[in-house]
Design an enzyme around this catalytic site. Structure first.
Site, short mmCIF file in Angstrom:
data_model
loop_
_atom_site.label_atom_id
_atom_site.label_comp_id
_atom_site.label_asym_id
_atom_site.label_seq_id
_atom_site.Cartn_x
_atom_site.Cartn_y
_atom_site.Cartn_z
N HIS A 60 2.24 3.57 -9.12
CA HIS A 60 2.04 2.15 -9.43
C HIS A 60 3.22 1.61 -10.24
CE1 HIS A 60 -1.82 2.43 -7.60
NE2 HIS A 60 -2.40 3.10 -8.57
N ASP A 74 0.84 -1.21 0.00
CA ASP A 74 0.00 0.00 0.00
C ASP A 74 0.87 1.26 0.00
OD1 ASP A 74 -2.39 1.37 -0.03
OD2 ASP A 74 -2.61 1.37 2.15
N LEU A 77 11.03 -20.41 -5.37
CA LEU A 77 10.15 -19.52 -4.61
C LEU A 77 8.74 -19.63 -5.19
CD1 LEU A 77 9.84 -17.07 -2.57
CD2 LEU A 77 10.19 -15.59 -4.54
C1 IPE Z 1 -5.25 -2.70 -0.03
O1 IPE Z 1 -4.96 -1.37 -0.27
C2 IPE Z 1 -5.27 -3.45 -1.30
C3 IPE Z 1 -3.99 -3.62 -1.96
C4 IPE Z 1 -2.83 -3.24 -1.51
C5 IPE Z 1 -4.05 -4.30 -3.23
P1 IPE Z 1 -6.12 -0.27 -0.36
O2 IPE Z 1 -5.45 1.04 -0.58
O3 IPE Z 1 -7.13 -0.67 -1.35
O4 IPE Z 1 -6.76 -0.37 1.10
P2 IPE Z 1 -7.81 0.58 1.84
O5 IPE Z 1 -9.00 0.72 0.95
O6 IPE Z 1 -7.15 1.88 2.09
O7 IPE Z 1 -8.10 -0.14 3.11
C1 IPE Z 2 -1.62 0.26 -3.36
O1 IPE Z 2 -1.40 1.61 -3.35
C2 IPE Z 2 -1.88 -0.27 -4.75
C3 IPE Z 2 -3.25 -0.72 -4.98
C4 IPE Z 2 -4.19 -0.77 -4.08
C5 IPE Z 2 -3.59 -1.13 -6.32
P1 IPE Z 2 -2.59 2.65 -3.35
O2 IPE Z 2 -2.99 2.93 -4.75
O3 IPE Z 2 -3.69 2.19 -2.46
O4 IPE Z 2 -1.89 3.91 -2.72
P2 IPE Z 2 -2.48 4.93 -1.65
O5 IPE Z 2 -2.95 4.12 -0.47
O6 IPE Z 2 -3.59 5.66 -2.31
O7 IPE Z 2 -1.31 5.79 -1.31
MG MG Z 3 -4.10 2.44 -0.48
#
Ligand code: IPE
Ligand code: IPE
Ligand code: MG
Length: 252
Positions: free
Chosen positions: A35, A18, A129
């Site tokens: 990303h 995240d 792995l």
């Molecule tokens: C969790 O991250 C999902 C992934 C890392 C794929 P999110 O950014 O979607 O989580 P929430 O919505 O903040 O809990």
């Molecule tokens: C995690 O990073 C990637 C996915 C959930 C696809 P985020 O896109 O949730 O990044 P933040 O949480 O908005 O910084």
């Molecule tokens: Mg996120």
């Protein structure tokens, strides 16, 4: 007891990757840039996990709920997923990585589904792995699909319901080939599970770090492993119970 109370290296590490969006926003870049950088972090962490002797690495790449994001972000993520599969699978295979994708794959475009199938076939004999990418994945989805699959596999569902065991259900979950995660890492500062491996993380050690995913490098991965090595895993027993078998083994 079968579990080792203080294993040096976790057999199975699961990661909620995240913070990509915040990483990009902090640099006045579009979220997609975060990303893209996130994919570089994925590459480095896979290599480090292999070096450290982790057997199973499970990465949360896209949740059931992430479909609710703006359509443009979703389609960019899908494009990145396609290009990462096209670019990386050969190298993963050379490095002995077996790759699986677990989630509600029917939601993906046929092109992406085909690439996933190819990647899984191309790497299926590798043993160094076991890499699992959870995509279009939700812990609740997983439990429901496991139940559906289990019920569909028996002639008499009523008899199944009367004697249903945890083991029977676990055999139909998406990660049935892997032991439960020993260590669950979440980057990006949030301290929640966000519908990741709800069943499988019942006894995982939970490690939360403020580091945003694109900044999570091999040293950060090592820091998580070092923290894990300090944990005493009791699985409901007392501290004395889990340390005694080790002492008895030394005497034997
Ligand atoms: C969790 O991250 C999902 C992934 C890392 C794929 P999110 O950014 O979607 O989580 P929430 O919505 O903040 O809990
Ligand atoms: C995690 O990073 C990637 C996915 C959930 C696809 P985020 O896109 O949730 O990044 P933040 O949480 O908005 O910084
Ligand atoms: Mg996120």
């Amino acid at each position: 007891m079968t579990e080792n109370a203080r294993p040096a290296v976790p057999r199975h590490v699961a990661i909620i990757m995240d913070g990509n969006g915040r990483w990009a926003t902090a640099r006045h870049l579009p979220r997609v840039a975060g990303h893209s950088r996130g994919i570089e972090a994925v590459r480095a962490v896979i290599e480090q996990a292999g070096r450290r002797g982790v057997e199973y690495l499970t990465l949360f790449a896209f949740s059931s709920e992430n479909w609710k994001r703006p359509q443009e972000e979703v389609s960019t993520l899908m494009r990145l997923f396609v290009s990462a599969l096209q670019k990386e699978v050969g190298k993963l295979s050379e490095n002995g990585v077996r790759m699986r994708v677990v989630g509600n794959l029917s939601a993906f475009e046929p092109e992406l589904q085909a690439l996933i199938g190819d990647a899984e076939r191309q790497t299926m004999h590798n043993t160094q792995l076991q890499l699992t990418v959870c995509a279009s994945y939700g812990g609740r989805w997983d439990i429901v699909q496991a139940l559906r699959s289990l019920i569909g596999s028996v002639p008499d569902p009523r008899a199944l319901a009367r004697g249903l065991t945890e083991q029977q259900l676990a055999e139909h979950l998406g990660l049935s080939f892997a032991p439960d995660p020993d260590l669950l890492i979440r980057t990006g500062g949030e301290q929640r599970i966000s519908n990741f491996l709800l069943w499988q993380c019942a006894y995982s050690e939970l490690y939360f770090t403020d580091t945003l995913w694109p900044d999570f490098d091999p040293a950060a991965f090592d820091a998580a492993l070092a923290w894990f090595a300090t944990r005493e895993r009791r699985f409901g027993r007392t501290s004395a119970q889990v340390s005694r078998p080790a002492a008895e083994e030394l005497r034997a």
